[in-house]
Motif scaffolding. Structure first.
Motif, PDB file in Angstrom:
ATOM      1  N   LEU A 124       0.803  -1.226   0.000  1.00 42.28           N
ATOM      2  CA  LEU A 124       0.000   0.000   0.000  1.00 42.28           C
ATOM      3  C   LEU A 124       0.841   1.284   0.000  1.00 42.28           C
ATOM      4  CD1 LEU A 124      -2.839  -1.045   2.495  1.00 42.28           C
ATOM      5  CD2 LEU A 124      -3.120  -0.532   0.055  1.00 42.28           C
ATOM      6  N   GLN A 125       2.151   1.158   0.267  1.00 39.56           N
ATOM      7  CA  GLN A 125       3.014   2.345   0.274  1.00 39.56           C
ATOM      8  C   GLN A 125       3.183   2.904  -1.138  1.00 39.56           C
ATOM      9  OE1 GLN A 125       4.245   3.661   3.319  1.00 39.56           O
ATOM     10  NE2 GLN A 125       2.673   2.146   3.796  1.00 39.56           N
ATOM     11  N   GLU A 130       8.825   1.405  -6.651  1.00 40.76           N
ATOM     12  CA  GLU A 130      10.178   1.949  -6.732  1.00 40.76           C
ATOM     13  C   GLU A 130      11.163   1.100  -5.920  1.00 40.76           C
ATOM     14  OE1 GLU A 130       9.819   6.174  -5.968  1.00 40.76           O
ATOM     15  OE2 GLU A 130      11.947   6.201  -5.412  1.00 40.76           O
ATOM     16  N   ILE A 131      10.750   0.700  -4.732  1.00 37.38           N
ATOM     17  CA  ILE A 131      11.619  -0.103  -3.864  1.00 37.38           C
ATOM     18  C   ILE A 131      11.925  -1.465  -4.491  1.00 37.38           C
ATOM     19  CG2 ILE A 131      11.668  -1.368  -1.655  1.00 37.38           C
ATOM     20  CD1 ILE A 131      10.320   1.172  -0.434  1.00 37.38           C
ATOM     21  N   ASP A 134      14.220  -0.911  -7.455  1.00 36.42           N
ATOM     22  CA  ASP A 134      15.507  -0.531  -6.887  1.00 36.42           C
ATOM     23  C   ASP A 134      16.291  -1.734  -6.364  1.00 36.42           C
ATOM     24  OD1 ASP A 134      16.088   2.270  -6.829  1.00 36.42           O
ATOM     25  OD2 ASP A 134      16.801   1.863  -4.759  1.00 36.42           O
ATOM     26  N   SER A 135      15.587  -2.631  -5.690  1.00 37.96           N
ATOM     27  CA  SER A 135      16.245  -3.828  -5.136  1.00 37.96           C
ATOM     28  C   SER A 135      16.818  -4.673  -6.267  1.00 37.96           C
ATOM     29  CB  SER A 135      15.252  -4.682  -4.344  1.00 37.96           C
ATOM     30  OG  SER A 135      14.597  -3.914  -3.388  1.00 37.96           O
ATOM     31  N   LEU A 136      16.076  -4.744  -7.379  1.00 34.44           N
ATOM     32  CA  LEU A 136      16.564  -5.509  -8.529  1.00 34.44           C
ATOM     33  C   LEU A 136      17.769  -4.829  -9.145  1.00 34.44           C
ATOM     34  CD1 LEU A 136      13.303  -6.594 -10.388  1.00 34.44           C
ATOM     35  CD2 LEU A 136      14.961  -8.082  -9.237  1.00 34.44           C
ATOM     36  N   LYS A 137      17.638  -3.522  -9.332  1.00 35.05           N
ATOM     37  CA  LYS A 137      18.690  -2.763  -9.996  1.00 35.05           C
ATOM     38  C   LYS A 137      19.988  -2.817  -9.192  1.00 35.05           C
ATOM     39  CE  LYS A 137      19.267   1.661 -12.267  1.00 35.05           C
ATOM     40  NZ  LYS A 137      18.897   3.074 -12.108  1.00 35.05           N
TER      41      LYS A 137
END
Ligand code: C2E
Ligand code: CA
Ligand code: CA
Ligand code: CA
Length: 279
Positions: A124-125, A130-131, A134-137
């Motif tokens: 729900l955030q 994006e998170i 980002d974790s993948l990147k």
């Protein structure tokens, strides 16, 4: 989990029956657990029934508190959700899991998958998508090596908001699994509206597979339905060979459970993969 009545299954979490002060005490120690590095991930293998080979792992959080000792996620996840600490804990889990699986895939040269449990509070955030990206990147892990496990509780929250996020992530190649399937309150018609790739049948149905005709029919029906919808079907909590034989005969895709292995720490993952590298 507890069986109630004949054909209904209800799942409880331990913190629901905890005295208020015990909950407060866990919450207090949870607040410092992140910065004090008290969390660890363990990994439980998923095996492809057809080949008998490990295809990936589910990341499961472990908390060793210097004050409380080992606390089960069944006791603290709900508290972490209610206090919203799950937002930070969940982000750590995601990053840690992606980093670790990338290192395993580099080491083995094979595309093992990692499944990460995602709380509805995280989903729900606003910055959830994006998170994840980002974790993948940052890890360099391939998107199709990441699977997010969500539960039917998403049907009770702002459905449109969460579904569009999941659709976007799926369009980027990330896999979505519906966890604990069969224990929630979703109707089958909702299944089509979810951008899922995998159905995880709850342990409760696997437990009663051998003695209960109802569970056998349920499991076989879910496998057929899942396949008709183009989904992969995973059985969790597989503890004995009879259950595995039934699942194999019923054309289930993957199994996870103590029969194969308990969740193991990082070095255990390497040990589990060692024998299959020699084949
Ligand atoms: P889950 O996602 O349904 O995970 C499966 C649970 O069943 C795990 O318990 C696993 O250790 C256990 N299990 C696996 N195979 C067997 C088996 O053959 N027999 C039995 N008796 N148990 C088996 P665990 O690790 O205690 O986790 C409990 C729950 O806590 C998870 O259920 C999940 O809902 C939650 N959880 C764990 N890690 C995380 C996390 O990183 N984030 C979130 N949001 N929730 C998590
Ligand atoms: Ca799970
Ligand atoms: Ca599950
Ligand atoms: Ca469960």
């Amino acid at each position: 989990a507890k069986e109630e009545g004949k054909n209904t299954f209800v799942v409880y979490d331990k913190s629901m029956h905890m005295p208020f002060n015990e909950r407060m005490n866990i919450e207090k120690h949870l607040r410092s657990a992140m910065i004090n590095n008290e969390f660890q991930l363990h990994y439980q293998p998923q095996v492809e029934i057809r080949t008998g080979l490990i295809s990936g792992f589910e990341a499961l959080i472990r908390w060793n508190s210097p004050v409380l000792g080992f606390v089960s996620p069944l006791s603290f996840i709900k508290i972490a959700e209610d206090s919203r600490l799950i937002i930070y804990i969940g982000e750590w889990v995601l990053r840690e899991a992606c980093n670790f699986m990338k290192s395993i895939n580099d080491r083995t040269g094979l595309p093992y998958k990692i499944s990460v449990n995602i709380s509805i509070i995280q989903l729900l955030q606003d910055d959830f998508v994006e998170i994840v990206l980002d974790s993948l990147k940052e890890s360099g892990l391939a998107p199709n090596c990441l699977e997010l496990e969500i539960t039917e509780s998403i049907f009770m929250e702002s459905f449109e908001n969460t579904v569009s996020k999941l659709e976007f992530l799926k369009s980027r190649g990330i896999r979505i699994a519906l966890d604990d399937f069969g224990t929630g309150y979703s109707s089958l018609s909702y299944l089509q509206q979810l951008p899922i790739s995998t159905l995880k049948m709850d342990k409760i149905f696997i437990d009663s597979l051998v003695e209960k005709a109802y569970s056998q029919s349920f499991v076989q029906t879910i496998i057929i339905l899942g396949h008709k919808m183009g989904l992969e079907v995973v059985a969790e909590g597989v503890e004995d060979a009879d259950q595995l034989a039934f699942l194999k005969e019923s054309d289930c895709d993957k199994v996870q459970g103590y029969l194969i292995s308990r969740p193991v720490p990082q070095h255990g993952v390497i040990e589990l993969l060692e024998p299959q590298r020699r084949h």
